[in-house]
Design a protein around this motif. Structure first.
Motif, PDB file in Angstrom:
ATOM      1  N   ASN A  29      -6.628  11.309 -35.689  1.00  0.00           N
ATOM      2  CA  ASN A  29      -6.769  12.571 -35.293  1.00  0.00           C
ATOM      3  C   ASN A  29      -8.290  13.206 -36.117  1.00  0.00           C
ATOM      4  O   ASN A  29      -7.483  13.288 -37.180  1.00  0.00           O
ATOM      5  CB  ASN A  29      -5.011  13.491 -35.605  1.00  0.00           C
ATOM      6  N   GLU A  30      -8.873  12.966 -35.821  1.00  0.00           N
ATOM      7  CA  GLU A  30      -9.833  13.892 -36.681  1.00  0.00           C
ATOM      8  C   GLU A  30     -10.435  15.039 -37.349  1.00  0.00           C
ATOM      9  O   GLU A  30     -10.831  15.669 -37.392  1.00  0.00           O
ATOM     10  CB  GLU A  30     -11.374  13.287 -35.921  1.00  0.00           C
ATOM     11  N   ASP A  31      -9.019  15.883 -36.762  1.00  0.00           N
ATOM     12  CA  ASP A  31      -9.049  17.456 -37.221  1.00  0.00           C
ATOM     13  C   ASP A  31      -7.866  16.649 -38.246  1.00  0.00           C
ATOM     14  O   ASP A  31      -7.996  18.281 -39.166  1.00  0.00           O
ATOM     15  CB  ASP A  31      -7.998  18.624 -35.746  1.00  0.00           C
ATOM     16  N   HIS A  71     -17.952   1.533 -45.103  1.00  0.00           N
ATOM     17  CA  HIS A  71     -17.257   3.590 -45.570  1.00  0.00           C
ATOM     18  C   HIS A  71     -16.436   3.723 -44.487  1.00  0.00           C
ATOM     19  O   HIS A  71     -15.356   4.361 -44.588  1.00  0.00           O
ATOM     20  CB  HIS A  71     -18.670   4.011 -45.475  1.00  0.00           C
ATOM     21  N   ASP A  72     -16.225   2.818 -43.118  1.00  0.00           N
ATOM     22  CA  ASP A  72     -15.332   3.249 -42.173  1.00  0.00           C
ATOM     23  C   ASP A  72     -14.720   2.413 -42.518  1.00  0.00           C
ATOM     24  O   ASP A  72     -14.124   1.277 -41.833  1.00  0.00           O
ATOM     25  CB  ASP A  72     -15.862   2.477 -41.004  1.00  0.00           C
ATOM     26  N   GLN A  73     -13.384   3.170 -43.032  1.00  0.00           N
ATOM     27  CA  GLN A  73     -11.723   2.699 -43.418  1.00  0.00           C
ATOM     28  C   GLN A  73     -11.543   1.732 -41.911  1.00  0.00           C
ATOM     29  O   GLN A  73     -10.254   1.470 -42.549  1.00  0.00           O
ATOM     30  CB  GLN A  73     -11.309   2.766 -44.533  1.00  0.00           C
ATOM     31  N   PHE A  74     -11.166   2.948 -40.936  1.00  0.00           N
ATOM     32  CA  PHE A  74     -10.693   2.259 -39.954  1.00  0.00           C
ATOM     33  C   PHE A  74     -11.302   0.817 -39.704  1.00  0.00           C
ATOM     34  O   PHE A  74     -10.747   0.141 -38.573  1.00  0.00           O
ATOM     35  CB  PHE A  74     -10.775   3.070 -38.794  1.00  0.00           C
ATOM     36  N   ARG A  75     -12.715   0.516 -39.117  1.00  0.00           N
ATOM     37  CA  ARG A  75     -12.818  -0.450 -38.941  1.00  0.00           C
ATOM     38  C   ARG A  75     -12.871  -1.488 -39.985  1.00  0.00           C
ATOM     39  O   ARG A  75     -12.194  -2.598 -39.830  1.00  0.00           O
ATOM     40  CB  ARG A  75     -14.895  -0.288 -38.723  1.00  0.00           C
ATOM     41  N   SER A  76     -12.690  -0.928 -41.403  1.00  0.00           N
ATOM     42  CA  SER A  76     -12.510  -2.272 -42.297  1.00  0.00           C
ATOM     43  C   SER A  76     -10.914  -2.894 -42.407  1.00  0.00           C
ATOM     44  O   SER A  76     -10.273  -3.778 -42.409  1.00  0.00           O
ATOM     45  CB  SER A  76     -12.489  -1.955 -43.891  1.00  0.00           C
ATOM     46  N   PHE A  77     -10.008  -1.625 -41.659  1.00  0.00           N
ATOM     47  CA  PHE A  77      -8.457  -2.269 -41.644  1.00  0.00           C
ATOM     48  C   PHE A  77      -8.883  -2.992 -40.544  1.00  0.00           C
ATOM     49  O   PHE A  77      -8.005  -3.769 -40.734  1.00  0.00           O
ATOM     50  CB  PHE A  77      -7.885  -0.812 -41.426  1.00  0.00           C
ATOM     51  N   LYS A  79      -9.661  -6.071 -33.219  1.00  0.00           N
ATOM     52  CA  LYS A  79     -11.134  -5.980 -32.155  1.00  0.00           C
ATOM     53  C   LYS A  79     -12.215  -5.755 -31.330  1.00  0.00           C
ATOM     54  O   LYS A  79     -13.357  -5.391 -31.793  1.00  0.00           O
ATOM     55  CB  LYS A  79     -11.781  -7.610 -31.927  1.00  0.00           C
ATOM     56  N   SER A  80     -11.636  -4.725 -30.339  1.00  0.00           N
ATOM     57  CA  SER A  80     -12.080  -4.690 -29.336  1.00  0.00           C
ATOM     58  C   SER A  80     -12.126  -2.690 -29.100  1.00  0.00           C
ATOM     59  O   SER A  80     -13.094  -1.728 -29.343  1.00  0.00           O
ATOM     60  CB  SER A  80     -12.130  -4.228 -27.957  1.00  0.00           C
ATOM     61  N   GLY A  81     -11.285  -2.363 -30.273  1.00  0.00           N
ATOM     62  CA  GLY A  81     -11.402  -0.212 -31.256  1.00  0.00           C
ATOM     63  C   GLY A  81     -10.000  -0.573 -30.195  1.00  0.00           C
ATOM     64  O   GLY A  81      -9.625   0.784 -30.076  1.00  0.00           O
ATOM     65  N   ASP A  82      -9.490  -1.050 -28.923  1.00  0.00           N
ATOM     66  CA  ASP A  82      -8.858  -0.435 -27.962  1.00  0.00           C
ATOM     67  C   ASP A  82      -7.628   0.388 -28.500  1.00  0.00           C
ATOM     68  O   ASP A  82      -6.596   1.203 -28.266  1.00  0.00           O
ATOM     69  CB  ASP A  82      -8.109  -1.971 -27.074  1.00  0.00           C
ATOM     70  N   ILE A  83      -6.738  -0.396 -29.871  1.00  0.00           N
ATOM     71  CA  ILE A  83      -5.646  -0.034 -30.667  1.00  0.00           C
ATOM     72  C   ILE A  83      -5.506   2.147 -30.672  1.00  0.00           C
ATOM     73  O   ILE A  83      -4.891   2.293 -30.352  1.00  0.00           O
ATOM     74  CB  ILE A  83      -5.586  -0.436 -32.332  1.00  0.00           C
ATOM     75  N   PHE A  84      -6.928   2.245 -30.995  1.00  0.00           N
ATOM     76  CA  PHE A  84      -7.242   3.395 -30.877  1.00  0.00           C
ATOM     77  C   PHE A  84      -6.573   3.958 -30.115  1.00  0.00           C
ATOM     78  O   PHE A  84      -6.884   5.915 -29.623  1.00  0.00           O
ATOM     79  CB  PHE A  84      -8.189   4.233 -31.286  1.00  0.00           C
TER      80      PHE A  84
END
Length: 181
Positions: free
Chosen positions: A177-179, A92-98, A166-171
């Motif tokens: 922007n969770e807002d 369900h985490d579409q960011f992780r899926s992407f 893979k590390s999530g450093d892209i963020f």
């Protein structure tokens, strides 16, 4: 007041159809997109039989679809006490899926091209060293080697991008922007 079951299904189908279309854009079959979409809205882990009854897919295409979706980390096996059949849930985490989806594709691209690129480079360098190589051929070989050098730069860059995904450093570069959610 709870939504009527048919209305709920119609509302979900709009998104399921778009997921199916999106997956097709990325080289997966529309049926895999539909399967993922159905699983996305399903709250409980599902067996292959559950999925088959909801999708109408054959056992073979269901099995192939689940295997592919699992490899892409879009669905995961889930263990449940007392259940002997394999159970699956959608990510369900579409960011992780992407991130996982594109990292997988890019790693495959690098893997497919790395060895042939190196082999071509070695053969061109060997041809360049041959005494019977004309000046015109030498110029062409040097141009080809320059193209391969740029291709190697691209694959090195792509490898770094994969690591950032893979590390999530892209963020750190493109934050969520969770807002807005």
């Amino acid at each position: 007041m709870a939504p009527h079951s048919d209305e709920l299904e119609q509302a979900r189908n709009a998104y399921i159809s778009s997921l199916s279309e999106t997956m097709e854009m990325y080289g997966l079959s529309p049926s895999m997109g539909r399967l993922f979409g159905i699983m996305f809205f399903h709250d409980e882990p599902m067996t292959l039989d559950d999925m088959r009854s909801l999708t109408g897919m054959s056992k073979t295409s269901m099995s192939t679809g689940i295997r592919t979706l699992s490899q892409l980390k879009l669905v995961h096996k889930k263990w449940q006490k007392g259940v002997r059949k394999d159970l699956y849930v959608a990510e369900h985490d579409q960011f992780r899926s992407f991130l996982d989806f594109f990292a997988h594709l890019w790693e495959k691209e690098i893997q497919i091209n790395q060895k042939p690129l190196l082999e071509t480079e070695i053969r061109l360098q060997e041809n360049l060293k041959q005494q019977n190589c004309s000046e015109e051929e030498q110029i062409q070989i040097k141009r080809d080697l320059e193209k391969l050098y740029k291709a190697k730069q691209y694959y090195a860059w792509l490898g770094e991008l994969v690591e950032k995904f893979k590390s999530g450093d892209i963020f750190n570069y493109v934050p969520v922007n969770e807002d807005d959610l």
